[in-house]
Design an enzyme around this catalytic site. Structure first.
Site, PDB file in Angstrom:
ATOM      1  N   ASP A  26      49.248  41.359  37.183  1.00  0.00           N
ATOM      2  CA  ASP A  26      50.343  40.905  36.329  1.00  0.00           C
ATOM      3  C   ASP A  26      50.095  39.524  35.737  1.00  0.00           C
ATOM      4  O   ASP A  26      50.990  38.921  35.140  1.00  0.00           O
ATOM      5  CB  ASP A  26      51.646  40.884  37.124  1.00  0.00           C
ATOM      6  CG  ASP A  26      51.564  39.975  38.357  1.00  0.00           C
ATOM      7  OD1 ASP A  26      50.517  39.977  39.022  1.00  0.00           O
ATOM      8  OD2 ASP A  26      52.554  39.281  38.654  1.00  0.00           O
ATOM      9  N   TYR A 146      57.914  32.685  47.471  1.00  0.00           N
ATOM     10  CA  TYR A 146      57.179  31.441  47.643  1.00  0.00           C
ATOM     11  C   TYR A 146      58.143  30.254  47.718  1.00  0.00           C
ATOM     12  O   TYR A 146      59.232  30.296  47.138  1.00  0.00           O
ATOM     13  CB  TYR A 146      56.212  31.219  46.472  1.00  0.00           C
ATOM     14  CG  TYR A 146      55.235  32.345  46.281  1.00  0.00           C
ATOM     15  CD1 TYR A 146      54.092  32.438  47.063  1.00  0.00           C
ATOM     16  CD2 TYR A 146      55.451  33.330  45.322  1.00  0.00           C
ATOM     17  CE1 TYR A 146      53.188  33.483  46.885  1.00  0.00           C
ATOM     18  CE2 TYR A 146      54.560  34.375  45.136  1.00  0.00           C
ATOM     19  CZ  TYR A 146      53.435  34.440  45.928  1.00  0.00           C
ATOM     20  OH  TYR A 146      52.547  35.477  45.753  1.00  0.00           O
ATOM     21  N   LYS A 177      55.961  39.880  50.370  1.00  0.00           N
ATOM     22  CA  LYS A 177      54.693  39.218  50.073  1.00  0.00           C
ATOM     23  C   LYS A 177      54.888  37.710  50.175  1.00  0.00           C
ATOM     24  O   LYS A 177      55.748  37.145  49.487  1.00  0.00           O
ATOM     25  CB  LYS A 177      54.215  39.588  48.674  1.00  0.00           C
ATOM     26  CG  LYS A 177      52.987  38.809  48.206  1.00  0.00           C
ATOM     27  CD  LYS A 177      52.572  39.241  46.810  1.00  0.00           C
ATOM     28  CE  LYS A 177      51.412  38.404  46.282  1.00  0.00           C
ATOM     29  NZ  LYS A 177      50.931  38.872  44.967  1.00  0.00           N
TER      30      LYS A 177
END
Length: 266
Positions: A26, A146, A177
């Site tokens: 991506d 994140y 993730k």
């Protein structure tokens, strides 16, 4: 889990090992057509023939990577975006829907959230919205989480990573993730706090194949469910062989030396 979601999950996560090799592609939206992602059919073919479980890309790229032949590979369509040209590159917005992904033949969807950014509240709202809709359709949701913002001094801090992972679980993600904190003990605590599979990100291109494979190996030893790594895979000089080596580590519990024998020392 509803049978539709269970079937789709098994196209992404190996039903025997409970682990997965996902290769995100991506990057074109965020940083442009970088090396390894110019010829998409070739890129996807290499990853698929190596034995990856799934690739991940934006909706418009699906047509560019469709091969109409070769080994099958799962498809995750990414729903959120930002570019490196923006004054606020950490602010991800939804640029596709779960329904878009289904129309493109996706087995799952993904959303990116940066905790600590000034737009965190909107990204969390989007994650919650996508989670609810994906659940209605029986579509697995991968959340890329994140810690990034002006008050985040170390995005690899194990406490921040554990927080990121737990937020994803609590808001309904089926796969989480996160970054690898750097050691087995720290990552094991991240995994223990999640009741869904946790995979590691790759980040910037690493210095050596051995360093990368060691990280993947250690994450699996810590209880991780594999990887969702882009540049360190599709930019490798022999991405198909690297994926084969990763399959050994992730699905067959190879040690680092076994993997390096296959891919070659560098």
């Amino acid at each position: 889990m509803e049978i539709g979601k269970k079937i789709r999950m098994e196209r992404i996560i190996n039903r025997v090992t409970g682990r997965t090799i996902i290769v995100p592609m991506d990057h074109g939206v965020s940083v442009g057509p970088i090396d390894g992602l110019v010829d998409m059919r070739k890129a996807v073919s290499n990853i698929a023939e190596g034995g990856a479980d799934a690739v991940l890309m934006h909706k418009g790229l699906v047509r560019c990577g469709h091969r109409a032949g070769g080994r099958d590979v799962g498809l995750i369509v990414h729903l959120s975006s930002s570019t490196s040209l923006s004054p606020t590159p950490n602010a991800k917005i939804l640029t596709a829907t779960v329904e878009d992904a289904i129309k493109h033949g996706a087995d799952g969807v993904s959303v990116h959230v940066n905790l600590g950014d000034e737009t965190e509240s909107q990204m969390l709202a989007d994650l919650g919205k996508v989670s609810a809709i994906a659940n209605e359709w029986g579509i697995p949701l991968l959340a890329m989480m994140y810690a990034r913002g002006k008050h985040i001094h170390n995005s690899f801090d194990a406490t921040h990573i554990a927080h990121c992972a737990r937020v994803a679980v609590e808001l309904g993600a089926d796969i989480v993730k996160v970054s690898y904190p750097g050691d087995i003990d720290s990552f094991s605590h991240v995994v223990e706090a999640c009741c869904v599979p946790v995979v590691i990100a790759g980040g910037e291109k690493m210095n050596s194949t051995r360093e990368f494979i060691t990280m993947v190996h250690d994450s699996v030893r810590a209880g991780g469910a594999g990887l969702s790594v882009g540049r360190n895979v599709f930019q490798h000089k022999n991405s198909a062989m690297l994926v084969k080596a990763l399959r050994g580590v992730v699905h067959e519990d190879w040690d680092v030396e076994q993997a390096m024998e296959l891919v070659g020392n560098d």
